[in-house]
Every structure is written in structure tokens, then in C-alpha cells.
Design a protein around this motif. Structure first.
Motif, PDB file in Angstrom:
ATOM      1  N   VAL A 179     -17.679 -83.782  21.736  1.00 48.67           N
ATOM      2  CA  VAL A 179     -17.292 -82.909  23.002  1.00 48.67           C
ATOM      3  C   VAL A 179     -16.289 -83.371  23.664  1.00 48.67           C
ATOM      4  N   GLN A 196     -20.940 -79.698  31.322  1.00 49.53           N
ATOM      5  CA  GLN A 196     -21.827 -79.069  30.292  1.00 49.53           C
ATOM      6  C   GLN A 196     -21.497 -79.686  28.742  1.00 49.53           C
ATOM      7  N   ARG A 197     -20.501 -80.166  28.862  1.00 47.23           N
ATOM      8  CA  ARG A 197     -19.949 -80.739  27.609  1.00 47.23           C
ATOM      9  C   ARG A 197     -20.587 -82.197  27.176  1.00 47.23           C
ATOM     10  N   GLN A 227     -13.370 -74.408  25.580  1.00 47.72           N
ATOM     11  CA  GLN A 227     -13.766 -75.504  25.148  1.00 47.72           C
ATOM     12  C   GLN A 227     -15.246 -75.658  24.512  1.00 47.72           C
ATOM     13  N   ILE A 228     -16.113 -75.000  25.355  1.00 50.84           N
ATOM     14  CA  ILE A 228     -17.451 -74.898  24.849  1.00 50.84           C
ATOM     15  C   ILE A 228     -17.539 -74.284  23.659  1.00 50.84           C
ATOM     16  N   ILE A 281     -16.426 -76.171  20.627  1.00 48.83           N
ATOM     17  CA  ILE A 281     -17.444 -77.330  20.218  1.00 48.83           C
ATOM     18  C   ILE A 281     -18.688 -76.593  19.711  1.00 48.83           C
TER      19      ILE A 281
END
Length: 299
Positions: free
Chosen positions: A118, A137-138, A168-169, A172
Motif C-alpha cells: 500500500v 485508508q491505505r 492511489q486507492i 492499490i
């Protein structure tokens, strides 16, 4: 292909009148990314809560891994984030994940592996209360992956994040999926489902409006974008073709919507034979957004 989760005719009624989940069925196969799409109040979170055994169903059934194991045991192979990340604020990222490992009897070696996944290795010794919402959140995703679950469940994973955090999320999620983990996420964002999901279940007021592949939802006959020196004559000829459902004009272009298959070459030939010469012809696909709006209108 192995079935991870099977949901059959699931119902949830609150206070005898609110039908939050209305006869929902869904089959989740290993290795795919499923999106439950719908506006707030459509029953997405309630459905996830039921299969995670935190909300009681009214009727219907669901089973994990082909019904071979009880729900309690099956959930040990499930990673889930259905609420805001909740860690000890004055402990570091690494310490928080090690605590999760200790509680769940997971080897501490998984901490570095998931922090790397992450993108939080450089912040492993930073306290949780110094993290941005996206970093929190990551870290929550890293925590949910510590036991190498067969399926990861996410409820509105990018809610409240800035554009960078959202990007980013989503990256991932795509990375996790590429490594073979099945993913089920609930979202009200069309863009999210279109970019990361292979399959989608569209809910509105607890009812299924569509269930299938994301591509399948938008793989209709589509439409043509045309232009000629005389658009009025073009429109008149188009209206007599049996495969054409409707013709509209937009910004000087003629948009042609189909009711049955029609190849671009055949359309061009038909127009040529009727003395219509095109200077613009493009075949377009109806967007997922347009399909979603069509599905949900007047519902």
C-alpha cells in the motif's frame, strides 16, 4: 471457476416498511472484481453487512466458498473494511499492524509485506494520528490483507478522499486484483466501478436493476455520429432504415441510435445508394454513465 460467495433472494426489512434489500442474488467467482453500484440508501452497505454477519437478514440465504464451511470459519478468509479506519492514534503504522497480527495470530513478517503493497513503508514509524485520510485508508487495506484473504470487501473505499488519494486507492485495488485476490466493493461512483471492476450489480431502493459484466452493461448496439453537407437530407434518408431506432442532432452532428445490429460499412453503402455522401462517420459506444441513467430513470 470457484465460487467465493453465493447470495440468493436476500431480503432485509426494517421496521416492517423499509425494504432495504429486496430479493438480491449474486454469484461471486474467484479472481474477479465486483462492484455494487447505487446511490446512497440503495442497499449496498446493508448487503455487505449481512454477508459479513454484522446485520441480520430478514430472509434469503448466502453461503461462502460453496457452503463447505460455516460463516464464522469462512470469514477468517475474508478481509473487510466497512467503516472508517479505526487504529490506536498514538501508535505507529507498524505497531498497529503488529497488534492486529498478535490478535489474529498472524506472522509479523506480513506487516512489511502489506505496508509495501500500500506504499506506506516510509511512514511505518509515523503515528496514526499524523496520517492523512488517504493514508489511513491505505493502512486499513494493509490491515485487512494481513491474513492473505481470498476476498477483500470494501465499502465506499474512496469516500471523502482528494483526487490523489482516490487515484492511489484505485491503483492499490487494481494491484491486489492482479495478484489473484477477489474483490467486492460498494460504491456510488460510476467512475470507480468502470475503472476497477470487471462485474457490476446495480441497486436502487434495494432492487437489482442490472447484474453482469461492466463491459456487458455498456455493450449495446451503440450509436453512429454522422455529418454530411446536407444534414436535413441525411436525416430524412436515415429515418427510413429499419435498423435505426431514432435520429437526433447535436452540435452539427447527426446521432443515429440503433435497435438492431448495423455495420458502419453497410450504413455508408446505404447512404451512398441514396445519394448521401458523408464527411464524418464514427461508431460510438453508449457510456456506462448513460446506461446507468437509463436504468435508474423513473425507478
Amino acid at each position: 471457476m470457484e465460487t467465493i460467495l453465493s447470495i440468493n433472494n436476500l431480503n432485509k426489512i426494517y421496521n416492517k416498511y423499509v425494504h432495504a434489500v429486496n430479493n438480491v442474488s449474486l454469484e461471486i467467482k474467484k479472481g474477479n472484481v465486483y462492484g455494487i453500484l447505487g446511490p446512497n440508501g440503495s442497499g449496498k452497505s446493508t448487503t455487505l453487512g449481512i454477508v459479513l454477519n454484522v446485520v441480520n437478514k430478514t430472509s434469503g440465504t448466502y453461503s461462502w466458498f460453496g457452503g463447505k464451511v460455516e460463516t464464522h470459519e469462512a470469514l477468517k478468509k475474508v478481509g473487510a473494511i466497512i467503516e472508517r479506519p479505526n487504529f490506536y492514534p498514538y501508535m505507529t503504522a507498524k505497531q498497529n499492524l503488529e497488534l492486529v497480527c498478535k490478535i489474529k495470530n498472524i506472522d509479523y513478517s506480513k506487516v512489511q509485506e502489506k505496508l509495501a503493497l500500500v506504499g506506506l513503508v516510509e511512514r511505518e514509524n509515523s503515528k496514526f494520528n499524523t496520517f492523512s485520510l488517504g493514508m489511513k485508508q491505505r493502512l486499513a487495506i494493509a490491515s485487512a490483507l494481513l491474513n492473505d484473504p481470498e476476498i477483500l470487501i470494501l465499502d465506499e473505499p474512496t469516500n471523502g478522499l482528494d483526487p490523489q488519494g482516490i487515484h492511489q486507492i484505485r491503483d492499490i485495488i487494481r494491484l491486489i486484483a492482479s495478484q489473484g485476490t477477489t474483490i467486492l466493493l460498494a460504491s456510488h461512483l460510476l467512475d470507480e466501478v468502470e475503472k476497477v471492476c470487471s462485474h457490476v450489480l446495480v441497486l436502487q431502493k434495494g432492487k437489482i436493476l442490472y447484474s453482469g459484466t461492466v463491459d456487458g452493461m455498456s455493450s449495446n448496439e451503440g450509436f453512429f455520429e454522422l455529418q454530411s453537407e446536407n444534414n436535413d437530407a441525411l436525416i430524412k434518408v436515415l429515418q427510413s432504415h429499419s435498423a435505426i431506432e431514432k435520429v437526433v442532432t447535436e452540435d452539427g452532428k447527426v446521432l443515429v441510435y440503433l435497435k438492431s445490429p448495423l455495420a458502419a460499412a453497410d450504413l455508408n453503402k446505404y447512404l451512398f445508394e441514396n445519394n448521401i455522401f458523408l464527411n464524418h462517420l464514427v461508431k460510438r459506444k453508449t457510456s456506462l454513465e448513460d446506461q446507468f441513467l437509463e436504468l435508474t430513470k423513473n425507478k
